[in-house]
Write an enzyme that holds these catalytic residues in place. Structure first.
Site, PDB file in Angstrom:
ATOM      1  N   ASP A 193       0.846  -1.192   0.000  1.00  0.00           N
ATOM      2  CA  ASP A 193       0.000   0.000   0.000  1.00  0.00           C
ATOM      3  C   ASP A 193       0.887   1.250   0.000  1.00  0.00           C
ATOM      4  O   ASP A 193       1.901   1.297   0.694  1.00  0.00           O
ATOM      5  CB  ASP A 193      -0.901  -0.007   1.242  1.00  0.00           C
ATOM      6  CG  ASP A 193      -1.781   1.228   1.273  1.00  0.00           C
ATOM      7  OD1 ASP A 193      -2.485   1.463   0.269  1.00  0.00           O
ATOM      8  OD2 ASP A 193      -1.732   1.975   2.262  1.00  0.00           O
ATOM      9  N   HIS A 226       4.820   4.143  -3.295  1.00  0.00           N
ATOM     10  CA  HIS A 226       5.755   5.194  -3.728  1.00  0.00           C
ATOM     11  C   HIS A 226       6.206   6.089  -2.594  1.00  0.00           C
ATOM     12  O   HIS A 226       7.167   6.824  -2.738  1.00  0.00           O
ATOM     13  CB  HIS A 226       5.126   6.031  -4.847  1.00  0.00           C
ATOM     14  CG  HIS A 226       3.839   6.657  -4.430  1.00  0.00           C
ATOM     15  ND1 HIS A 226       2.661   5.924  -4.398  1.00  0.00           N
ATOM     16  CD2 HIS A 226       3.540   7.894  -4.002  1.00  0.00           C
ATOM     17  CE1 HIS A 226       1.697   6.726  -3.965  1.00  0.00           C
ATOM     18  NE2 HIS A 226       2.206   7.903  -3.712  1.00  0.00           N
ATOM     19  N   ASP A 232      -9.855   1.881  -4.955  1.00  0.00           N
ATOM     20  CA  ASP A 232      -9.825   3.210  -4.328  1.00  0.00           C
ATOM     21  C   ASP A 232     -10.072   4.315  -5.346  1.00  0.00           C
ATOM     22  O   ASP A 232      -9.738   5.461  -5.117  1.00  0.00           O
ATOM     23  CB  ASP A 232      -8.515   3.436  -3.550  1.00  0.00           C
ATOM     24  CG  ASP A 232      -7.309   2.922  -4.307  1.00  0.00           C
ATOM     25  OD1 ASP A 232      -7.445   2.621  -5.503  1.00  0.00           O
ATOM     26  OD2 ASP A 232      -6.233   2.826  -3.691  1.00  0.00           O
TER      27      ASP A 232
END
Length: 1534
Positions: A530, A533, A631
């Protein structure tokens, strides 16, 4: 262990200073990775290090080992050596390499994909087969209910589940805000039960074995829920005001904004135009003015960054009064004030580096007045610096105001925002950036807490994300002002975790997260990283290493938002991410959606067959292509409900992992919120009766099941080729093709990005042409409306829109289709069966998929073609069909036919440039609109295909030509069928193969043509090498590449190039002349270079032939052919000379002084190299010119043994040769001046040197004659090299030494020769001549540079010392002293002439001044006439340049490099091991550039010359016999 030809091997070339850390290399388990040295590293002692573990050892990221080199030829050869890894474990591995003092001169990462297993039989689930569905775990209810709810995924055809975290959630109830990473969420246990990870693990395993489904879950490393108990006990795990004091100003601002929120909520700012309910633009401006008027001035944030001026000036004054001096070791004597930021960030906490102040402000004296003056200057400067800090903070505050207002706009005004309504404590003006676990007080009271570390350690920074931030930077660390500038889009329910640089910086956090990772990896098959980055890379690396040690084939997925593929690769390579999540929803129209399918996987339809051993090429990350992620916004809101099915179908046809999120297939018309959703997913039921149940008729589930099945079938059956066709604005057709069976599946999808109720879709869909035979309609599905009431959001279950469903038929014939109106069959050529489809009901929201095979005849013949190709590689076996009635030409394997070919036949099969082919009435094939192939033989095409194949460049003109017609195919076979004997049989074999090829669909012709050609070519190479010496057969690939030069240059033309040999000789080939029909000799001759010196009278040159003969013929084992050439030239001896231009002997020109010595050198080489080679001396020579002035004699009229011819050559030189060329004048040379036709060559009695020539001719290899009237150089040789040329002296010494040795062995009947001197006959013995040369050489040629050297006659001409002269006694004396590479030739053939130390010194000068990338400069670059660029077309006024006058005055010729390197190796050996090792390194390094050139050259050769610094010279032959030969000789010496 796989057989070698099936094993997939990838080769990674390592090049100096090449860092590939941002390049993605993906490999599969079972592959072998080979590291090989690029040209820049060859010859160096390179060490490759990797952290890939030895078999049986545990992976440790920081443990590197050195890989051992393998030498396939058994010799240390840098062109072929490699070190390798057998890849058997998944993960990310690093490699780096270095040499000498440099430990790391480059490196990178490789990612090895995991192998996933499902089912009770543990069968492999390929990554491209994956179809995944995401579930929000909190919507699954109690664990007992999960099987019924998860069954929906199984019944919809998914084979992988993605569950959001199953841990205890934080108070926000967001799926990604975890209160405790170690505990199983108690919500999943019914009253009275307490389920644990074991029960989850059991369910996951049951789904794996019984449902064939894998299960992955998220890992969240970035943050923890604000209410996590452990973060209160261990506040050091977050960014608080004690461990991160740089956040103190941001915290002050954050508290002030919170107090502003409460005041706005209470209506205290309504009078200033700022009510609690913010609804318009003017109220936004009111926020700005309140910030600038009421908030910022009160906070005085700039004070955190300033110095207290009075205090600092007072400290400075005291130092000056005490006479303190600056510490120069700290300041380095440089002026300029250094302000030290207070590490604790207190108001006015910054201090001044006093050394910098004392260095900058020095009083004129120690008087109080001067001290005050200094203090005044300091005060002024400090006030300026404080002002600068004030301005910086002012800019931060401006940005903070912009971000606060921007946030308010999104949260309260924007249509796409959450519309939060009035400001309140629950919905504050903006989200708070820090936790505040105490009771609210006044702001002033709160600010007093700043000095209480036991309190401030609990003010923890929240996590979030920053728009377009650098993902490799941590925005909470010092140096970032994100929190102060309010640039963070904040998640107020989560605390950002502070890992530091390693476990030692925060032991509790690392241990806690390690345990969390172990639990996850123990029970799940993969993880989704999750917020990948913004997870610190070193943390993710560590945790994934932990996970992989528990689950070696861990499947790792992530979604990256770095904005660049290169940055994505940093994460993918370092973490070993298996698949990157991509989303179809990112496409704005159907065209873009189709492009994504093409981008994310597969190769083009009709792609070339790639070899199993091939270069490792960078790739993009493997994709997990989802129609929508959990999401992101719901497609129904952004597009239309009708688009769900066609967009899903487009995604399913992608050649990568695919998937969706639960709710999409059920038409849930809103995003299922990861924070707010608390309802449950419906369960599976075969006949659903309530909103709590779904079945196959719900939404598009029936369609999804069919599509998921199709997706998995295509991936598992090898449908790896993809074609995407944009039929019109809304219709996308995706083809998946299997290259071995040639089955295709075409899905035609009509998207519905816009709601048909509000958007006008066209009634007509354009008809489609589908090549091949439609076997069946796999599925046709349409989204249709049904009378089931309209959507009403259920309170308890996540329900979808009941008003739509899917009408689907599967596995029907075309006739049964309701979507297709009709399908007509049209034939397009021999074997192309095309079906035209007219659609009737391809309404928006529908899909049809066809299964297609080739037309039955084409299908059969493609199978037969594969059957014959499988003799070359087992990869053609799948889809192959034995031939019922094999044509005669194919009844024997090709290798058997090839074994009958001679090397001369192979010259025709593989090579023959345009002018050679034209002699036979043909020519090279010309591709319309492109260029002509370099060779008529196979190499011409292979060179072009080698560039097309790796990139599958099917748009290339050659591929277009192959698709358009059979011309090129027929050209290849016809030119061979026309020949006789074994070549015709190979031609017939190709013709028979091509007869099958002509019947496959045209789009497949290029790939099969390439497969046939590659198979033929590699078989031909094997056949060629088998006919050569063991040096070639056991040599490196570089040696074998060079040996092809022998096949390329040695051929038999339509007209014999060599004069006839004695009929008494054995081993002379004969043929029936194609012109006269008579029997004639057909000896191989050696072309000087291609394309310019390949045919007619310009093919054979004495000098070129004998410089190249040792390398191209003796070392390659072509002894008889070499003998024939030596004897044929011997027959043309006249005036004691061998001709330069041979002209079949009848048009020979005897105008060169060196060819005879190269010929003698070759006889010596032949005698030494060939078993019983000395027998050549007794071979009969049929003399064409037994006397100087006779007409050519008929063959066999005058014959004598070769030793007599040798004796004549030596005797004539001792006697002195002087004659005028026959037919002197423009008829034989249109540029030469009259005096140039006078040829002189004689032995100087004083020195023994062979001297001759004059300033109007050029009798050595540097033979450029001026041609420009305009520049007045016509008839003037650029390099006459008259006198004694150094290489001729060396060659003559070699010859004389050899005949002395032969005479001593009784193999040569002469020990000297009689000559006339001053009217008397004198006998000169060869041993005397040999000794005289030995004594005279260094005295005459060594340039010591010592003014007292008695041997130096012209010290005024010396401009380079420590070299050997280029000539001795030239008519222009300065020419003797020019530095050229010719002395290295003498060093190789007569090393005994040279003193080792002097030779070495001269070689060092040559290396420094003359050695270029590929060739040797032909003249010292310091010489005034040096010019390194040869342009034969340029005609200007420059005497030294016009019409290529500088041919040998600088351009870099290749063949002397061979002699330079051989000389270097010879003398290095004399100097000892260290010198030899260094020289071997140099040699390998230099030759690596030749290897690179050879591999890349479409001519497969080495050029005659290059311009300066290795630049391409357009006037050079692209491949030159002596260039290839001398490089091969170096490798032989090595």
């Amino acid at each position: 262990m796989l057989p070698q030809h099936l094993k997939q091997i990838r080769v990674l070339m390592v090049n100096d200073k090449e860092n590939l850390e941002r390049t993605l290399f993906r490999l599969e388990q079972g592959f072998e990775l080979q590291f090989r040295l690029g040209p820049s590293l060859q010859g160096r002692r390179v060490m490759v290090h990797t952290n890939y573990p030895l078999e049986g050892q545990k992976f440790e990221r920081k443990n590197f080992r050195v890989l051992a080199w393998s030498y396939p030829t058994g010799r240390e050869d840098d062109s072929d050596k490699f070190c390798s890894l057998d890849l058997k474990i998944a993960g990310s591995y690093q490699y780096y390499f270095g040499y000498g003092e440099t430990e790391r001169s480059g490196g990178g990462y490789i990612v090895v994909d995991p192998v996933l297993h499902v089912g009770s039989d543990n069968h492999v689930l390929p990554l491209d087969c994956i179809t995944i569905q995401t579930y929000l775990s909190k919507c699954l209810g109690h664990l007992d209910d999960w099987p019924d709810r998860l069954r929906v995924a199984k019944e919809s055809g998914y084979n992988m589940l993605h569950l959001t975290p199953l841990q205890t959630l934080g108070e926000s109830r967001s799926c990604y805000s975890l209160a405790d990473q170690l505990s199983f969420n108690p919500d999943f246990s019914p009253a009275g039960r307490s389920y644990s990870w074991e029960e989850v693990g059991a369910l996951v395993e049951k789904m794996r074995t019984e449902w064939n489904m894998l299960c992955i879950t998220d890992v969240v490393y970035n943050h923890t829920a604000s209410n996590s108990v452990w973060i209160r006990e261990h506040p050091e795990c977050g960014y608080n005001l004690v461990n991160s004091p740089h956040l103190r100003p941001a915290w002050v601002l954050d508290r002030a904004i919170w107090h502003l929120t409460t005041r706005i909520a209470e209506g205290r700012y309504a009078a200033k135009g700022l009510p609690a309910d913010i609804t318009n633009e003017s109220q936004l401006n009111a926020i700005r003015s309140v910030l600038w008027q009421d908030v910022y001035p009160q906070l005085r944030l700039w004070e955190f960054y300033q110095v207290k001026v009075d205090v600092v000036v007072e400290q400075f004054r005291t130092l000056l009064q005490n006479g303190t001096k600056p510490d120069h070791s700290k300041t380095g004597g440089k002026k300029g004030l250094k302000i030290i930021q207070d590490p604790k960030y207190r108001r006015y906490g910054n201090t001044l580096d006093m050394d910098s102040a004392l260095e900058t402000f020095t009083p004129h004296s120690s008087s109080p007045q001067h001290i005050e003056e200094c203090c005044g200057w300091l005060r002024q400067k400090l006030e300026e610096l404080n002002k600068e800090q004030y301005h910086t903070v002012h800019q931060h505050q401006e940005q903070a105001a912009n971000c606060i207002v921007g946030n308010v706009v999104y949260e309260r005004l924007a249509d796409h925002g959450p519309k939060l309504g009035p400001v309140s404590k629950k919905n504050p003006l903006v989200t708070r950036y820090f936790t505040y676990p105490y009771k609210d007080m006044t702001l002033v009271e709160e600010l007093q807490m700043l000095d209480q570390p036991d309190k401030t350690c609990h003010f923890l920074a929240h996590n979030g994300w920053v728009m377009s931030d650098d993902p490799l930077r941590n925005f909470a660390e010092p140096g970032s002002n994100v929190y102060l500038r309010r640039e963070l889009i904040c998640w107020g329910d989560s605390v950002k975790l502070r890992y530091g640089n390693g476990p030692e910086d925060c032991p509790y956090l690392w241990a806690h997260m390690k345990k969390y990772t172990e639990i996850t990896a123990q029970y799940f098959h993969g993880v989704r990283l999750d917020n990948c980055h913004s997870t610190p890379l070193h943390v993710a690396e560590f945790m994934l290493d932990v996970a992989r040690s528990a689950c070696p084939n861990l499947y790792v997925v992530a979604e990256l938002f770095t904005g660049s593929e290169e940055l994505d690769n940093v994460f993918v390579t370092k973490l070993g991410i298996s698949s990157l999540i991509r989303e179809a929803m990112s496409a704005g129209d159907s065209h873009e959606e189709g492009r994504l399918v093409y981008r994310y996987g597969g190769e083009p339809v009709g792609a070339f067959v790639q070899p199993s051993l091939r270069p490792l090429i960078p790739t993009i990350a493997h994709a997990m292509f989802l129609d929508v992620t959990h999401d992101n916004e719901c497609p129904i809101q952004l597009r239309s409900a009708l688009d769900s099915l066609p967009s899903s179908a487009i995604v399913s046809m992608a050649c990568c992992a695919t998937g969706s999120t639960r709710g999409y297939d059920e038409f849930v018309p809103h995003q299922i919120s990861v924070v707010k959703e608390e309802r449950f997913y419906p369960r599976w039921s075969s006949s659903p009766s309530s909103t709590g149940e779904v079945g196959s008729q719900t939404g598009i589930i029936a369609g999804k099941l069919a599509l998921n099945r199709l997706h998995q079938e295509l991936a598992s059956q090898g449908f790896i080729q993809v074609f995407v066709d944009q039929v019109d604005a809304d219709v996308v057709a995706v083809t998946r093709h299997c290259p071995s069976t040639h089955q295709s599946v075409v899905a035609v999808c009509r998207t519905a990005f816009w709601n048909p109720k509000t958007h006008q879709y066209g009634a007509n869909v354009p008809p489609m042409c589908i090549p091949g035979k439609i076997e069946e309609v796999i599925l046709e599905a349409r989204t249709v409306e049904r009378p089931a009431g309209s959507y009403k959001k259920d309170d308890k279950y996540i329900n979808g829109m009941p008003e739509y469903t899917v009408e689907i038929k599967e596995h029907i014939s075309l006739a049964e289709s309701t979507v297709v109106k009709q399908a007509g069959v049209t034939s397009k050529g021999r074997s192309e069966f095309v079906q035209e489809i007219i659609f009737e009901k391809l309404t928006p929201g529908s899909v049809i998929a066809f299964r297609i095979s080739l037309d039955p005849k084409a299908q059969k013949l493609a199978g037969v073609l594969r059957f014959y190709l499988s003799q070359f590689s087992p990869k053609y076996r799948r889809g192959s069909v034995p031939d019922d009635n094999p044509p005669e030409a194919l009844q024997r394997p090709l290798a058997q036919l090839m074994s009958k070919l001679t090397l001369a036949d192979l010259n025709v099969l593989l090579f023959c440039c345009d002018s050679e082919e034209k002699e036979d009435g043909g020519g090279c094939y010309s591709i319309p609109g492109w260029e002509t192939l370099k060779y008529a033989g196979l190499q011409g095409l292979i060179s072009v295909l080698a560039n097309i194949r790796p990139n599958n460049d099917l748009g290339h003109p050659v591929c277009a030509n192959l698709r358009q017609g059979d011309w090129l195919i027929e050209y290849v076979s016809n030119r061979l069928v026309r020949r006789d004997g074994p070549l015709a049989e190979v031609g017939q074999w190709l013709e028979a193969m091509f007869n099958y090829l002509k019947h496959v669909p045209r789009y497949l012709v290029p790939c099969y043509f390439d497969a046939i050609l590659v198979s033929t070519y590699t078989t031909a190479l094997d056949a060629a090498h088998k006919l050569m010496s063991s040096f070639i057969q056991n040599g490196s690939s570089f040696v074998r590449h060079l040996a092809l030069g022998s096949v390329q240059m040695c051929g038999v033309g339509r007209l014999p190039a060599l004069p006839p040999l004695s009929t008494k000789l054995e081993g002379v080939p004969y043929r029936i002349s194609p012109i006269t029909g008579q029997k004639e000799q057909c000896c191989v001759s050696l072309a000087a270079g291609l394309p310019h010196f390949s045919s007619g009278i310009f093919r054979c040159w004495g000098r070129d032939t004998f410089i190249a003969l040792r390398g191209l013929m003796l070392l390659t084992g072509r002894h008889t052919e070499a003998r024939n050439i030596i004897l044929a030239f011997a027959g043309t001896l006249r005036h004691g000379l061998i001709p330069n231009l041979l002209g079949e002997g009848r048009s020979a020109r005897f105008n060169c002084r060196d060819a005879v010595w190269w010929w003698l050198q070759c006889i010596q080489d032949y005698a030494n190299h060939v078993p019983q080679g000395e027998e050549i001396l007794r071979c009969p020579v049929t003399r064409m010119y037994p006397t100087d002035d006779c007409e050519p004699r008929t063959p066999g009229e005058v014959e004598q043994p070769l030793y007599d011819v040798i004796q004549e050559a030596l005797q004539r030189h001792l006697e002195g040769i002087s004659f005028r060329e026959r037919n002197a004048g423009p008829k034989i040379d249109m540029h030469m001046k009259d005096e140039g036709f006078n040829v002189v060559s004689k032995v100087d009695p004083a020195t023994g040197f062979v001297s001759g020539g004059n300033r109007f001719n050029c009798g050595t290899w540097m033979d450029k004659m001026g041609e420009s009237d305009r520049a007045r150089n016509k008839g003037m040789p650029a390099t006459p090299r008259d006198g004694a040329a150094v290489e001729i002296v060396g060659l003559s010494k070699s010859a004389v030494r050899w005949v002395v040795e032969l005479h001593a062995k009784g193999l040569f009947p002469y020990d000297g020769a009689k000559v006339h001197r001053d009217g008397k006959e004198v006998f000169i013995s060869y041993s005397q001549w040999n000794q005289q040369l030995q004594q005279s050489f260094e005295a005459g040629f060594w340039v010591s540079g010592d003014p007292k050297d008695p041997n130096e006659k012209r010290p005024d001409l010396v401009h380079k010392k420590g070299i050997y002269k280029d000539s001795y006694g030239a008519s222009s004396p300065w020419c003797d002293y020019q530095l050229r590479p010719n002395f290295t030739i003498a060093m190789v053939v007569a090393p005994e002439l040279f003193t080792v130390e002097r030779a070495w010194e001269a070689l060092q000068v040559a290396e420094k001044k003359l050695l270029g990338p590929l060739g040797m400069k032909t003249l010292d670059p310091d010489d005034m006439v040096y010019c390194g660029v040869y342009d034969n077309a340029l005609d200007n006024d420059n005497f030294n340049l016009a019409k290529g006058f500088n041919y040998h005055q600088g351009p870099e010729w290749l063949w002397p490099v061979g002699y330079f390197l051989r000389a270097k190796l010879y003398f290095a050996k004399k100097l000892g091991e260290a010198a030899y090792n260094n020289t071997a390194t140099l040699v390998k390094n230099v030759l690596s550039r030749h290897y690179t050139h050879l591999e890349r050259s479409p001519w497969k050769g080495l050029p005659e010359l290059t311009n300066e610094n290795g630049q391409f010279c357009p006037f050079s032959c692209e491949t030159q016999a002596w260039s290839v030969a001398t490089v091969l000789e170096v490798l032989y010496d090595l």
